[in-house]
Write a protein that holds these residues in place. Sequence first.
Motif, PDB file in Angstrom:
ATOM      1  N   MET A 149       0.843  -1.185   0.000  1.00 56.99           N
ATOM      2  CA  MET A 149       0.000   0.000   0.000  1.00 56.99           C
ATOM      3  C   MET A 149       0.882   1.241   0.000  1.00 56.99           C
ATOM      4  O   MET A 149       1.828   1.346   0.785  1.00 56.99           O
ATOM      5  N   THR A 150       0.603   2.177  -0.895  1.00 51.88           N
ATOM      6  CA  THR A 150       1.369   3.414  -0.991  1.00 51.88           C
ATOM      7  C   THR A 150       0.494   4.586  -0.574  1.00 51.88           C
ATOM      8  O   THR A 150      -0.727   4.480  -0.518  1.00 51.88           O
ATOM      9  N   ALA A 151       1.154   5.714  -0.271  1.00 49.90           N
ATOM     10  CA  ALA A 151       0.421   6.896   0.140  1.00 49.90           C
ATOM     11  C   ALA A 151      -0.481   7.385  -0.995  1.00 49.90           C
ATOM     12  O   ALA A 151      -0.131   7.303  -2.172  1.00 49.90           O
ATOM     13  N   ALA A 152      -1.641   7.905  -0.633  1.00 54.87           N
ATOM     14  CA  ALA A 152      -2.584   8.416  -1.627  1.00 54.87           C
ATOM     15  C   ALA A 152      -2.017   9.676  -2.272  1.00 54.87           C
ATOM     16  O   ALA A 152      -1.292  10.445  -1.630  1.00 54.87           O
ATOM     17  N   PRO A 153      -2.320   9.937  -3.541  1.00 56.81           N
ATOM     18  CA  PRO A 153      -1.832  11.147  -4.212  1.00 56.81           C
ATOM     19  C   PRO A 153      -2.385  12.407  -3.543  1.00 56.81           C
ATOM     20  O   PRO A 153      -3.423  12.357  -2.875  1.00 56.81           O
ATOM     21  N   PRO A 154      -1.713  13.554  -3.726  1.00 61.34           N
ATOM     22  CA  PRO A 154      -2.128  14.800  -3.061  1.00 61.34           C
ATOM     23  C   PRO A 154      -3.577  15.181  -3.322  1.00 61.34           C
ATOM     24  O   PRO A 154      -4.268  15.663  -2.409  1.00 61.34           O
ATOM     25  N   SER A 155      -4.072  14.994  -4.552  1.00 63.07           N
ATOM     26  CA  SER A 155      -5.457  15.372  -4.852  1.00 63.07           C
ATOM     27  C   SER A 155      -6.445  14.544  -4.035  1.00 63.07           C
ATOM     28  O   SER A 155      -7.475  15.056  -3.566  1.00 63.07           O
ATOM     29  N   VAL A 156      -6.140  13.261  -3.839  1.00 60.33           N
ATOM     30  CA  VAL A 156      -6.994  12.385  -3.035  1.00 60.33           C
ATOM     31  C   VAL A 156      -6.944  12.813  -1.573  1.00 60.33           C
ATOM     32  O   VAL A 156      -7.970  12.854  -0.874  1.00 60.33           O
ATOM     33  N   SER A 168      -6.642   7.229   3.958  1.00 52.26           N
ATOM     34  CA  SER A 168      -5.803   7.808   2.910  1.00 52.26           C
ATOM     35  C   SER A 168      -4.850   8.872   3.438  1.00 52.26           C
ATOM     36  O   SER A 168      -3.922   9.276   2.735  1.00 52.26           O
ATOM     37  N   LEU A 169      -5.069   9.305   4.683  1.00 49.17           N
ATOM     38  CA  LEU A 169      -4.250  10.388   5.242  1.00 49.17           C
ATOM     39  C   LEU A 169      -3.203   9.904   6.238  1.00 49.17           C
ATOM     40  O   LEU A 169      -2.390  10.703   6.703  1.00 49.17           O
ATOM     41  N   ILE A 170      -3.235   8.640   6.577  1.00 51.26           N
ATOM     42  CA  ILE A 170      -2.293   8.105   7.560  1.00 51.26           C
ATOM     43  C   ILE A 170      -1.356   7.115   6.893  1.00 51.26           C
ATOM     44  O   ILE A 170      -1.484   6.819   5.709  1.00 51.26           O
ATOM     45  N   THR A 171      -0.391   6.631   7.641  1.00 50.57           N
ATOM     46  CA  THR A 171       0.594   5.724   7.075  1.00 50.57           C
ATOM     47  C   THR A 171      -0.069   4.413   6.660  1.00 50.57           C
ATOM     48  O   THR A 171      -1.115   4.033   7.218  1.00 50.57           O
ATOM     49  N   PRO A 172       0.520   3.708   5.697  1.00 50.41           N
ATOM     50  CA  PRO A 172      -0.049   2.422   5.290  1.00 50.41           C
ATOM     51  C   PRO A 172      -0.208   1.455   6.453  1.00 50.41           C
ATOM     52  O   PRO A 172      -1.184   0.694   6.508  1.00 50.41           O
ATOM     53  N   GLU A 173       0.723   1.489   7.402  1.00 47.24           N
ATOM     54  CA  GLU A 173       0.640   0.584   8.546  1.00 47.24           C
ATOM     55  C   GLU A 173      -0.578   0.907   9.410  1.00 47.24           C
ATOM     56  O   GLU A 173      -1.311   0.006   9.844  1.00 47.24           O
TER      57      GLU A 173
END
Length: 217
Positions: free
Chosen positions: A1-8, A99-104
């Motif tokens: 899982m990767t961080a969500a893009p800035p627009s998301v 979507s705003l926190i770390t994948p973990e």
Amino acid sequence: MTAAPPSVQDHARRKLSKFLRRSTPGLGEPITALRDGSGRIPLLELTWHRIDDDTWRITGIEDQQLDKRMVDSTIVECRVFFTPGEDCYLPGIVTALQSLITPERAKAMRALKQLVAQVVTGARIGASGPIFHSGRLEMDNGLGPGILLGSDLVAMDYIYGMALHEDDDRLARLENVSLESALQAVVYHFNDLLHVIASVRAQIEHDLEMGYFELKT
């Protein structure tokens, strides 16, 4: 899982900000005021009489008396939390938080997501099942001969059939259900909804306090 893009992430922040504004303490207060010490809403109030040391007898049974206007106004107030497509729709709020926190931490949020899903799925409240059943045993209540309607279905029939807009199929199923039973169904399932809203809000406030994410950019 990767961080969500800035627009998301920007969209998620807007949704969470709106949710925090709409879920302030006092939400659904006419219903929460009916709770007992355990946070539940009693179905019935029983009066007991003690006959001797080991024997008690029920001398009275009283239903919770509910006001239709109170129930209808609470439905309108809380509609955004269980209507798909609304910014405050609860399953979407949990996804926005993830979507705003770390994948973990997002993975650790599965328990909250499951808790929400037990109460809100699609446009339905009471996904975990009925608290009681209503209808007439000798009639077809809309599901087949002799099948009673679960309180979760009664609640949604009342919400979408009477409170928000008229739906002929839902109104037909309510013909064999008393108004009091329908109001009780809404109140008891809304109690679960309001508990979950409070839990989601508490998680967001906790993560903000811990600095896991920020709402202002």
